[in-house]
Every structure is written in C-alpha cells, then in structure tokens.
Enzyme design. Structure first.
Site, PDB file in Angstrom:
ATOM      1  N   TYR A 250      21.052 -20.320   6.819  1.00 57.70           N
ATOM      2  CA  TYR A 250      21.051 -20.437   8.286  1.00 57.70           C
ATOM      3  C   TYR A 250      22.234 -21.290   8.735  1.00 57.70           C
ATOM      4  O   TYR A 250      23.032 -20.869   9.575  1.00 57.70           O
ATOM      5  CB  TYR A 250      19.750 -21.074   8.795  1.00 57.70           C
ATOM      6  CG  TYR A 250      19.891 -21.597  10.199  1.00 57.70           C
ATOM      7  CD1 TYR A 250      19.994 -22.974  10.448  1.00 57.70           C
ATOM      8  CD2 TYR A 250      19.973 -20.724  11.275  1.00 57.70           C
ATOM      9  CE1 TYR A 250      20.163 -23.447  11.737  1.00 57.70           C
ATOM     10  CE2 TYR A 250      20.135 -21.191  12.565  1.00 57.70           C
ATOM     11  CZ  TYR A 250      20.227 -22.565  12.788  1.00 57.70           C
ATOM     12  OH  TYR A 250      20.409 -23.041  14.062  1.00 57.70           O
TER      13      TYR A 250
ATOM     14  N   SER B  60      24.931 -26.061  15.635  1.00 51.90           N
ATOM     15  CA  SER B  60      23.840 -26.949  15.219  1.00 51.90           C
ATOM     16  C   SER B  60      24.396 -28.108  14.413  1.00 51.90           C
ATOM     17  O   SER B  60      25.386 -27.959  13.686  1.00 51.90           O
ATOM     18  CB  SER B  60      22.850 -26.156  14.355  1.00 51.90           C
ATOM     19  OG  SER B  60      21.948 -27.026  13.697  1.00 51.90           O
TER      20      SER B  60
ATOM     21  N   LYS C  35      26.004 -20.489  10.935  1.00 53.78           N
ATOM     22  CA  LYS C  35      26.602 -21.248  12.043  1.00 53.78           C
ATOM     23  C   LYS C  35      28.040 -21.637  11.705  1.00 53.78           C
ATOM     24  O   LYS C  35      28.942 -21.543  12.532  1.00 53.78           O
ATOM     25  CB  LYS C  35      25.782 -22.515  12.338  1.00 53.78           C
ATOM     26  CG  LYS C  35      24.404 -22.266  12.905  1.00 53.78           C
ATOM     27  CD  LYS C  35      24.458 -21.507  14.232  1.00 53.78           C
ATOM     28  CE  LYS C  35      23.075 -21.294  14.808  1.00 53.78           C
ATOM     29  NZ  LYS C  35      23.080 -20.494  16.042  1.00 53.78           N
TER      30      LYS C  35
END
Ligand code: NAD
Ligand code: WQD
Length: 337
Positions: free
Chosen positions: A150, A126, A154
């Site tokens: 979050y 992302s 990643k």
C-alpha cells in the site's frame, strides 16, 4: 473564484468531508466513486449538509471513457485524487489488486486529465511513505521508504507525478501526506464507515464503546513512549479537508510539492482511549497485547510547511475528534449503517 473540482473517491471518509468544505468555500465538487468502500447514502447525507445535491458519477478511475466524459461534461478545473484502496494488511495479501487499483487507476486518471487539458491535481499521499522515522517530528525532507505494498503504491504515484511535472511545467501538483485522520463532521451524519472489520484505532474504539465489540486490543505496551503504547499524529478529518481546499486554491503557485498535513503533536493509544472515555462518558475496555507487526513506536508531523505554503494549521483538538467521532457512531448505529 469558484471552481469545479473533481473528487475521485469523494464518497469516502475523507472525500465526503472535502465535499462539504469545498461547497462551504463556494466551489462545486463533482464526485467520481465506484463505491467499493462507500455507500450511495453518503452523497445524500453530504447533500443535506451543504443544502443541495452533490454531482455524483458512479464509476471507476480505471475507466478512461468515464473519466474523460466527466472532466468534459462538468468543465472540471482541477482534481483532488483520493480514490484508492488503503488497508495496509490487505495490501500485503493482495498486492496486485493494490497496484492495479491505485497505480493503474492513477495512470488512467492522469491520461484522461491530459487529454482534457486539466493539469492541476492534489494527491492523497500518506505519512506511510516516510517508513520508520529516523528523526521526529517528520518533515518533508525525511527519506522516503515503505514496508508494504500500500505504501509502495503511494511512493510510486508520487514518483509518477514528479516525473509528469519534470516533463511539463503546465502541471501543478500538490502531494498531501496525511498522518492519522479521525473524527467526523459536527452534524454526526458523515464519518468513517469502513466495510468489514476496521484496521484503524478510532473505528475500533467506536465499535467497543458502542458495544459492537467486547474490548479493544492495545497492540504493544512496551514501546519507548511515555506510557509504552504507540504514538501517532491524529488529525481531525475536518481540518484535513480544509487543508485540501487551501491546497487546491493555491495549485497555480505550486509546481510539484509534498506537504504534510498533521497537528505536530503525538498522542498515545492510551491517551486517546482515556480522552474518548472522559469526553463521551463511556467506557472502552481494553486488553494489552503484543506489538502489531510493522508498527512504529512514534510518528508525528512537522506541519510548518503547510502553514507557510497553504496558510493552514489544525484547529481541532483530540477532545473534538473523540466527541465528533462518537456523535457519528451513535448516528450510524441509529440509522443501521
Ligand atoms: P475511503 O476508503 O473511505 O475512501 C476511498 C474512496 O475511493 C472510497 O469511497 C472508494 O469507494 C473509492 N475508490 C476506491 N477505488 C476506486 C476506484 N478504482 N475507482 C473509483 N473509486 C474508488 O478512504 P479514506 O480514508 O477516505 O482515504 C482517501 C484517500 O486518502 C486514500 O487514497 C487513502 O490512501 C488516503 N489516506 C488515507 C488515510 C487514512 O488513515 N484514512 C491516511 C493517509 C492517506
Ligand atoms: C494507530 C495506533 C496501533 C488498532 C495506518 C496506516 C497508514 C494510514 C493511517 C493510510 C498504532 C494502535 C490500532 C487497534 C491498537 N492509512 N492500535 N489497536 O497504523 O498509525 O496508520 O492508518 O494511509 O498508512 O498504516 O494507524 O489506527 O492502525 O494505529 O492498539 O485495534 O493504534 O498499534 O499504535 P497507523 P492505526
């Protein structure tokens, strides 16, 4: 050469669209999904689009037995790894759930792949790993940092994958850094269908346009942008899906490489709202609110590496995204989804 590709999280918004594009390209998608953020009907609807049932295994990426059985039974050649929790705000309040699901789940997946001699993977990363942009457009050399659990999952998974390639050149790894996926397949029968209240802009625009919410809150009108509202790189989910097929087909030529998937163009919140109203002939009432904590003013990609390495660039416009998203929303309402 047609390949059998395992799609973890393939019943989700992006994964379902990748299923369609893999089948269109002559490949055989196999989906493993625990349906924590999807529905069984998604696979049926994908099956109707591609004209045959999709091979679907309901299971969790943290279950090594299911993973090994699936990899072996279907003779999987490579994996597109999408399974994960993805709500930034939720990750702040439930960090352990995010690390367990996203990081531990990825470790189980990689262990199972190694046990089954499957060492080619495309990973759903992302643009969030770029943190607050130091310069724009963002290219893959931009420093990496994140401000929420979050995004940290990643970043950690990207690091695990780099270390894996460092340990053995038998691994072929592509880290695809998505910007803001929106839109839906032209049939209108699959699309973004979040459980609960949406966090992202387009699902909320759709809810307001469909009369399921009274007005859109525009988070921040005082950013240093042309109209004061946040600017993002919205990419049509079908363009994004095609980018995955291109990356998968070129994995043998890739060691471990991060590649942006974006349009290279920034669009503000109000520009998107106005385009949506113009294209669909509907109103989207909105009210200006204070900035949302953690938001950046502008974020958009330099997509040139994807063009040179994958032979890929986006073809669909903001108008296409608005038109296709609305068609999906009308279908979802009519079907009671
Ligand atoms: P989504 O929630 O629609 O899809 C994720 C799928 O993974 C869901 O179907 C869910 O049921 C499944 N899943 C979650 N945890 C699982 C587990 N432990 N085992 C098996 N299945 C599991 O989300 P999406 O928008 O399609 O995103 C797919 C991937 O792309 C995610 O990894 C996300 O972080 C990443 N991504 C999304 C965006 C975005 O804005 N949508 C942007 C950048 C990256
Ligand atoms: C876009 C713009 C908001 C909702 C997020 C994740 C990122 C990635 C993509 C997973 C911003 C504004 C939004 C609303 C608004 N997901 N907005 N009213 O924050 O760029 O990125 O999704 O990887 O990790 O952070 O997307 O759609 O939430 O916001 O004004 O009701 O719309 O302020 O400017 P974002 P978004």
């Amino acid at each position: 050469m047609p390949d059998t590709i395992l799609l973890t999280g393939g019943a989700g918004f992006i994964g379902s669209h990748i299923c369609v594009e893999l089948a269109k390209a002559g490949h055989r998608p196999v989906v493993l999904d625990n349906l924590c953020n999807s529905k069984p009907s998604v696979m049926e609807r994908v099956g109707r689009i591609i004209g045959r049932p999709v091979d679907f295994v309901q299971g969790d990426i943290r279950d090594g037995d299911v993973l090994r059985r699936t990899l072996r039974d279907f003779k999987v050649r490579s994996v597109i790894h999408l399974a994960g929790l993805k709500a930034v705000g939720e990750s702040v309040s439930m960090p352990l759930a995010y690390y367990d699901n996203n990081v531990v789940g990825t470790l189980r997946l990689l262990e199972a792949m190694e046990a089954c001699d499957v060492r080619s993977i495309v990973f759903s990363s992302s643009a969030t790993v770029y943190g607050v942009p130091k310069q724009l457009p963002l290219d893959e050399s931009h420093p990496l940092s994140t401000t929420n659990p979050y995004g940290q999952t990643k970043l950690v998974i990207e690091g695990i994958l780099r270390d894996l390639r460092q340990a053995s050149d038998r691994w072929h790894i592509c880290l695809l850094r998505y910007f803001n996926p929106v839109g839906a397949h032209e049939s209108g029968t699959i699309g973004e269908d979040p459980h609960g209240m949406p966090n992202n802009l387009m699902p909320f625009v759709l809810k307001v346009a469909a009369g399921r919410a009274t007005e859109l809150s525009v988070w921040g009108g005082d950013y240093p942008t042309p109209d004061g509202t946040g600017v993002r790189d919205y990419i049509h989910v079908v363009d994004l899906a095609i980018g995955h097929v291109r990356a998968m087909e070129r994995l043998d030529t890739i060691g471990c490489e991060a590649i942006n998937l974006g349009t290279g163009r920034g669009t503000s919140v109000l520009e998107l709202v106005k385009a949506f109203e113009r294209v669909n002939g509907v109103r989207v009432p909105f009210v200006m609110k204070d900035r949302r904590t953690g938001d950046v003013a502008s974020c958009f990609a330099d997509p040139s590496l994807a063009h040179t390495r994958l032979g890929w660039k986006t073809e669909r416009s903001i108008d296409d995204m608005c038109r296709d998203a609305w068609r999906w929303q009308q279908f979802a309402v009519a079907q009671g989804l």
